[in-house]
Design a protein around this motif. Structure first.
Motif, PDB file in Angstrom:
ATOM      1  N   UNK A   1      -6.351   7.159  15.162  1.00 31.96           N
ATOM      2  CA  UNK A   1      -5.961   5.749  15.237  1.00 31.96           C
ATOM      3  C   UNK A   1      -4.477   5.612  14.909  1.00 31.96           C
ATOM      4  N   UNK A   2      -3.928   4.459  15.273  1.00 30.71           N
ATOM      5  CA  UNK A   2      -2.538   4.136  14.957  1.00 30.71           C
ATOM      6  C   UNK A   2      -2.497   2.914  14.057  1.00 30.71           C
ATOM      7  N   UNK A   3      -1.433   2.794  13.264  1.00 31.25           N
ATOM      8  CA  UNK A   3      -1.313   1.653  12.361  1.00 31.25           C
ATOM      9  C   UNK A   3       0.086   1.048  12.460  1.00 31.25           C
ATOM     10  N   UNK A   4       0.441   0.194  11.497  1.00 23.61           N
ATOM     11  CA  UNK A   4       1.707  -0.537  11.538  1.00 23.61           C
ATOM     12  C   UNK A   4       2.918   0.388  11.488  1.00 23.61           C
ATOM     13  N   UNK A   5       2.802   1.504  10.799  1.00 24.21           N
ATOM     14  CA  UNK A   5       3.922   2.445  10.730  1.00 24.21           C
ATOM     15  C   UNK A   5       4.258   2.987  12.115  1.00 24.21           C
ATOM     16  N   UNK A   6       3.232   3.312  12.888  1.00 26.22           N
ATOM     17  CA  UNK A   6       3.437   3.837  14.235  1.00 26.22           C
ATOM     18  C   UNK A   6       3.971   2.751  15.169  1.00 26.22           C
ATOM     19  N   UNK A   7       3.464   1.536  15.003  1.00 23.74           N
ATOM     20  CA  UNK A   7       3.929   0.431  15.837  1.00 23.74           C
ATOM     21  C   UNK A   7       5.404   0.135  15.574  1.00 23.74           C
ATOM     22  N   UNK A   8       5.831   0.235  14.319  1.00 23.27           N
ATOM     23  CA  UNK A   8       7.237  -0.016  13.984  1.00 23.27           C
ATOM     24  C   UNK A   8       8.140   1.010  14.663  1.00 23.27           C
ATOM     25  N   UNK A   9       7.704   2.265  14.681  1.00 20.56           N
ATOM     26  CA  UNK A   9       8.498   3.290  15.356  1.00 20.56           C
ATOM     27  C   UNK A   9       8.519   3.056  16.857  1.00 20.56           C
ATOM     28  N   UNK A  10       7.392   2.651  17.421  1.00 20.75           N
ATOM     29  CA  UNK A  10       7.297   2.326  18.848  1.00 20.75           C
ATOM     30  C   UNK A  10       8.269   1.207  19.216  1.00 20.75           C
ATOM     31  N   UNK A  11       8.343   0.163  18.398  1.00 21.45           N
ATOM     32  CA  UNK A  11       9.257  -0.950  18.663  1.00 21.45           C
ATOM     33  C   UNK A  11      10.703  -0.470  18.643  1.00 21.45           C
ATOM     34  N   UNK A  12      11.059   0.329  17.658  1.00 20.71           N
ATOM     35  CA  UNK A  12      12.427   0.856  17.581  1.00 20.71           C
ATOM     36  C   UNK A  12      12.762   1.694  18.804  1.00 20.71           C
TER      37      UNK A  12
END
Length: 252
Positions: free
Chosen positions: A99-110
């Motif tokens: 699964x993915x969480x907020x930490x991964x989403x933040x890197x994706x956005x960057x």
């Protein structure tokens, strides 16, 4: 070989994400189709890919620039630049997650904001992020690469009966000197070979697209011409004949 009839739906035309001033169109496997890992393994061997739960392949009326490519794990040998990437990233650890969480989403956005600011993806939509990368029917792994605990890259990988498939990779845009994208593919090739899987699928290669050109570095690269897999011939890829929607309505 078992032949499985499939119903495909033709999507609407939209601006091409790879080549300027062109329109793209895809054919999707009907949503009610019960896709599982063995079926998707057959689909990907016939030029399909997935986006979330949807399996698709290009169906542009007058263009066949998107060429499905894969790497033979037995024949691949890293070149000099790839060996440097392996050495440069030897300090990274790999954690496999389901699964993915907020930490991964933040890197994706960057990553999106730095590398693809006009790529058509919504960097602020967390729901779209999870739907795009995950799959309810596949064996999807999220390979998280860390430097001293700091998340540097995530590679999304589908594990199939006869192959691995590189779905998507996003990484720290401030770490360009590491060649992180290259390193992710090298790790996937090594894992596929260790598991006795003959191929790593890299999606589509597009002649003339700078974002896709890196795939040619993973030689020997094979291309699917609609009938069979054969060595990639870059000089011929852009000249392949156009394929209409009727041709795509085939059985696997």
């Amino acid at each position: 070989m078992t032949r499985i009839p499939l119903r495909l739906l033709l999507g609407t035309e939209q601006p091409c994400g790879y080549l300027p001033r062109r329109l793209s169109r895809s054919a999707f496997v009907a949503p009610q189709t019960a896709i599982d890992a063995p079926l998707y393994s057959a689909l990907i061997a016939n030029g399909f890919r997935r986006s979330g739960d949807y399996a698709y392949r290009p169906a542009c009326a007058s263009c066949k620039a998107c060429v499905p490519v894969r790497v033979s794990t037995a024949l691949f040998t890293p070149n000099r630049a790839q060996r440097r990437a392996l050495k440069r990233n030897s300090d990274l650890t790999i954690e496999l997650r389901s699964t993915l969480d907020d930490e991964h989403f933040a890197l994706y956005r960057r990553y999106l904001l730095a590398r693809h600011p006009f790529g058509g993806m919504d960097a602020d939509d967390s729901k779209a992020f999870h739907e795009f990368l995950g799959s309810s029917w596949g064996a999807t792994e999220f390979w998280c690469f860390r430097e001293a605990g700091v998340l540097r890259m995530v590679a999304v990988v589908d594990r199939l009966p006869l192959s691995l498939s590189a779905v998507y990779t996003f990484f720290d845009p401030d770490q360009t000197s590491r060649s992180l994208g290259t390193y992710a593919v090298l790790q996937q090739l090594a894992a596929a070979r260790a598991a006795g899987l003959p191929h790593l699928y890299l999606g589509y290669w597009v002649a003339g697209s700078a974002t896709m050109d890196y795939k040619r570095q993973f030689a020997p690269l094979e291309q699917f011409d609609g009938v069979r897999w054969q060595p990639l011939q870059p000089s011929d890829a852009a000249a392949l004949p156009a394929e209409g929607a009727a041709t795509i309505m085939r059985t696997l």
